[in-house]
Design an enzyme around this catalytic site. Structure first.
Site, PDB file in Angstrom:
ATOM      1  CG  HIS A  93      -1.825   1.159   1.350  1.00 53.11           C
ATOM      2  ND1 HIS A  93      -3.129   1.131   0.925  1.00 53.11           N
ATOM      3  CD2 HIS A  93      -1.623   2.416   1.834  1.00 53.11           C
ATOM      4  CE1 HIS A  93      -3.696   2.319   1.133  1.00 53.11           C
ATOM      5  NE2 HIS A  93      -2.794   3.124   1.706  1.00 53.11           N
ATOM      6  CD  GLU A  94       1.573   3.531   3.735  1.00 50.87           C
ATOM      7  OE1 GLU A  94       1.719   4.583   3.084  1.00 50.87           O
ATOM      8  OE2 GLU A  94       0.577   3.298   4.452  1.00 50.87           O
TER       9      GLU A  94
ATOM     10  CG  HIS B  69       0.294   6.216  -0.673  1.00 50.16           C
ATOM     11  ND1 HIS B  69      -0.691   6.968  -1.249  1.00 50.16           N
ATOM     12  CD2 HIS B  69      -0.299   5.554   0.367  1.00 50.16           C
ATOM     13  CE1 HIS B  69      -1.843   6.786  -0.594  1.00 50.16           C
ATOM     14  NE2 HIS B  69      -1.629   5.925   0.397  1.00 50.16           N
TER      15      HIS B  69
ATOM     16  CD  GLU C 275      -5.816   5.700   0.385  1.00 45.73           C
ATOM     17  OE1 GLU C 275      -4.971   6.614   0.551  1.00 45.73           O
ATOM     18  OE2 GLU C 275      -5.860   4.670   1.085  1.00 45.73           O
TER      19      GLU C 275
END
EC number: 3.4.17.19
Lengths: 505, 505
Positions: free
Chosen positions: A265-266, A269, A295
């Site tokens: 997830h990170e 980003h 997101e």
């Protein structure tokens, strides 16, 4: 001054602001990754000085003069200067319109409210938090009046996080989501065959979790010469500049998914921030264009790509190399079903990929009601619980597992929640556009060759930083405006198949 | 403005400068401990902005006005304000007297010179570096004229690092050192019985070296809630504020001493910064008072305390717990002699505790000659080599192991070297004063109870930060001015005994 000279002076002025900002971001990173606790008090003074410097520069007479002088012959400016000017004007107007005295009171209130919220959540006592929340809402209602609004008052708050996305758009798309997801959840709950998941929760050494996470980051194309992975209680990504985008994760001994999906997830980003055009460095455009688009990048990698069967066709064996014996008697299909299990639950941050959007929609509907005077702060716990029962079929037993669970409102972040669901919708829509170009998407996943995917995203999303607004970016990348259709199609197809509901849909 | 208001405004102004400084220090720490390399270019811009901000504030008209207005009724200011004012005036004068254009040229020259020096050292070619060194010396000669000087011209450069310590003082004390150390070295070389050291150089896992280093830091009283230990190529300590004083070390697989003594050295620096009075936070006084006093703290711990037999009476067993089997057949005495081995060598940073001061004295004599026009840059390699032969009995075979070994001159840091030997002299003198109060010093070392030592140093040294000048501090702490006697007594006694020279001395 000549226009040219003014333009140069303006960009130098902005570079300086961004330098303060980068120093601040590094201080925040440091405070979250291991700064000694006794130094924090003085470090807060440093933050105060740098933030104030930034704020003063954003609202100074010098800035006002730049805006006034450069706006006259806008068309003659370089494109980057034009976008920078627009961004600076937006910040200037926003900051100038609130009387300084009120803003100061608000900042103090925020700090108090977060402390009280923490205690209230611990005691599961909404009553404690209520007066603070009321004041936060009242302040934001006043801000809306200062800032002005078009159409719905809540639009002004949405615009803080998702520029130009309005209630009108969100209402329509969220309705489509609800119509698809709510019946799907209830069918799964009534007829679905639930996957075995016990094998997921086995001891998995932290160092091995990290090694595997690094492998996946490498596949994704995360540039380790322009970043690093650290450990924190609350994972995050921070882009200091495109050459320095750091991510963090956390490790649970008995649940490797926390670290692995968290890192992915990170990492999503981070890919965004690493691949913003270097021409934008030193300007306020060198950031993701909105919370929702940001997101979309993290959720594309975490929820869509890394929960795809093809991804694990390659990576399940890699995972096993790091995992010891916990998957020895688990087939790829069993594994795939386990990591995609869907089940209604009360806590947003622990929810699954299917039900997640409903948690967001509930918060959106409540915020919209609050700022249109259709819901009072007093009624929040009841309305919250009713909506959970209606949409997810479960009812919180207390405020801690209900209305008090998120920090956002205590921090005054109204208008933020929708970005999560917008991001998910964007992600599905982006994937749909991507596979038209990358026709061997599945094969790439099956061979661990994820770089072409990153390259596509860089070309269509990352590269632009803040030079394009979210809806403009989505339109250009996918050929149409925001549409919930791609997310609902994806969810219905995926979960019907996972839960053997095909005949039911 | 009233005096009171001006005083408040001045201290706020200074607090802001120090906030920029703390942000800068954190950025430097970050760049040395793992900042991603691709972010460095933009990070340098950030450093440029913050440094410039600091510099501008230190030389602004506002600062000039503060100095002028507050100097009138100096006596009515709080003591801290008075010292802060004096410090700010010193910096103001220093920065204002160099024409900005020349200073800029000098900064560019420094950057070039460091690069050229690195290449020249690699190629062992002083000729390459010579023109740069000549220009650096010339610039500093001009600076001396701008800044003015009392007595010897070189005093002005010494004052940058060791305020108020002059050539007159140093000449006298260094002469005493030379008279004691040079004959001692030659006796050791002729008659000494040399210790066995092979057992030192055995594989020692890095993680274990770290664990043992942390144990020693804990004994010393290093506050881990106000600091952290990281790994870097070049070890250092940095005090961001007294609540955040970080140290770094490096690990050599086959020589645990590098990490352990390095950590103790940096730990000595860190104790100083952690224990500066909290009243000085946010002022330029919240630092060690000079390079020499700072070095006295690191060298006291590294050379005197941690090379004391009593220290190892306690810690040798602790070390063995971490070390595996390398010391199994080594007695405490053998170990003690090995870690105190003295032998003339060419490279300063690899030299031992006995010969170290001579390396410094050579550099001091050369610098003094350069700035008094008694030595030319041209002659440096020959003079350097002659002095090594004369004082240490060995002659460099080339420039790399001679005149090119240190970065200091390439960085323009003339006047810096003497602090190392001053620090060593202060350290021995401080120890002598300390044991008058701490009469059970040996017993404390033998029981690993080092906290009372730190407390004594805090009371007499650390606490004052920059509010006392070095010689004032030493006088108050030890009852007399700087004296080389304590270091020579210490060295003669220790090394005569270690090398069984008692009959010879």
């Amino acid at each position: 001054m000549q226009l040219n000279d003014t333009e140069t002076a303006f960009m130098e002025y902005v570079n300086k602001m961004e330098a303060f900002n980068e120093a601040l971001q590094l201080i925040y990173w440091d405070m979250r990754t291991g700064a000694p606790k006794k130094g924090v008090k003085q470090r807060s003074e440093v933050i105060g000085v740098l933030s104030n410097e930034y704020f003063q520069m954003s609202t100074s007479e010098e800035m006002a003069a730049f805006i006034a002088n450069l706006s006259v012959n806008k068309g003659e400016l370089a494109e980057i200067t034009q976008s920078t000017l627009a961004e600076c004007k937006k910040i200037y107007d926003r900051n100038k319109k609130i009387p300084p005295k009120e803003y100061k009171e608000y900042v103090i209130l925020q700090a108090h409210a977060e402390n009280i919220w923490e205690e209230a959540r611990e005691k599961s006592d909404f009553g404690m938090f209520k007066p603070y929340l009321q004041r936060l809402v009242d302040f934001n209602k006043k801000f809306i009046e200062y800032w002005g609004y078009k159409g719905n008052k809540y639009n002004t708050l949405l615009d803080l996080y998702e520029p130009e996305v309005t209630v009108e758009t969100i209402d329509k798309e969220f309705e489509i989501l609800k119509e698809a997801i709510i019946p799907l959840i209830s069918k799964i709950s009534d007829y679905g065959s639930h996957p075995e998941t016990e094998f997921l929760y086995q001891p998995f050494p932290k160092a091995k979790q990290k090694d595997f996470s690094l492998k996946v980051l490498e596949q994704m194309g995360y540039d380790f010469d322009a970043g690093r992975l650290d450990e924190t209680v609350h994972p995050f990504a921070t882009g200091l500049n495109p050459g320095d985008v750091r991510i963090t994760t956390r490790y649970y001994d008995d649940d490797w998914r926390m670290a692995v999906f968290g890192t992915i997830h990170e990492g999503g980003h981070a890919l965004y921030e690493q691949n913003i055009s270097s021409q934008l460095i030193g300007t306020p455009l060198c950031n993701g264009t909105s919370m929702g688009i940001h997101e979309s990048q993290s959720l594309f990698y975490e929820n869509i790509l890394a929960r795809d069967r093809s991804f694990w066709e390659y990576n399940f064996d890699v995972l096993k190399e790091y995992a010891g014996s916990q998957f020895d008697h688990v087939s790829l299909d069993e594994f795939y079903r386990a990591i995609n299990k869907a089940e209604s639950s009360l806590i947003r941050i622990e929810s699954d990929n299917l039900t997640y959007s409903l948690h967001i929609i509930i918060r959106y509907e409540i915020e919209k009601g609050l700022f249109n005077n259709e819901i009072s702060v007093e009624e929040l716990p009841k309305i919250w619980n009713d909506k959970y029962e209606q949409y997810l079929g479960i009812r919180p037993r207390n405020d801690a597992e209900g209305v008090l669970q998120d920090v956002h409102w205590a921090a005054g972040n109204f208008g933020y929640f929708p970005s999560y669901a917008l991001g998910y919708m964007y992600a599905a829509q982006i994937k749909n556009a991507m596979i038209k170009d990358i026709t061997d998407y599945d094969r790439l996943l099956k061979t661990g060759n994820l770089k072409p995917i990153k390259e596509w995203l860089t070309k269509h999303i990352h590269h632009f930083g803040k030079t394009k607004k979210p809806l403009e970016l989505i339109k250009e990348a996918t050929g149409e405006g925001l549409s919930a259709k791609y997310l609902t199609d994806y969810l219905v197809k995926k979960y019907s198949s996972l839960y053997n509901l095909n005949s039911e849909i």
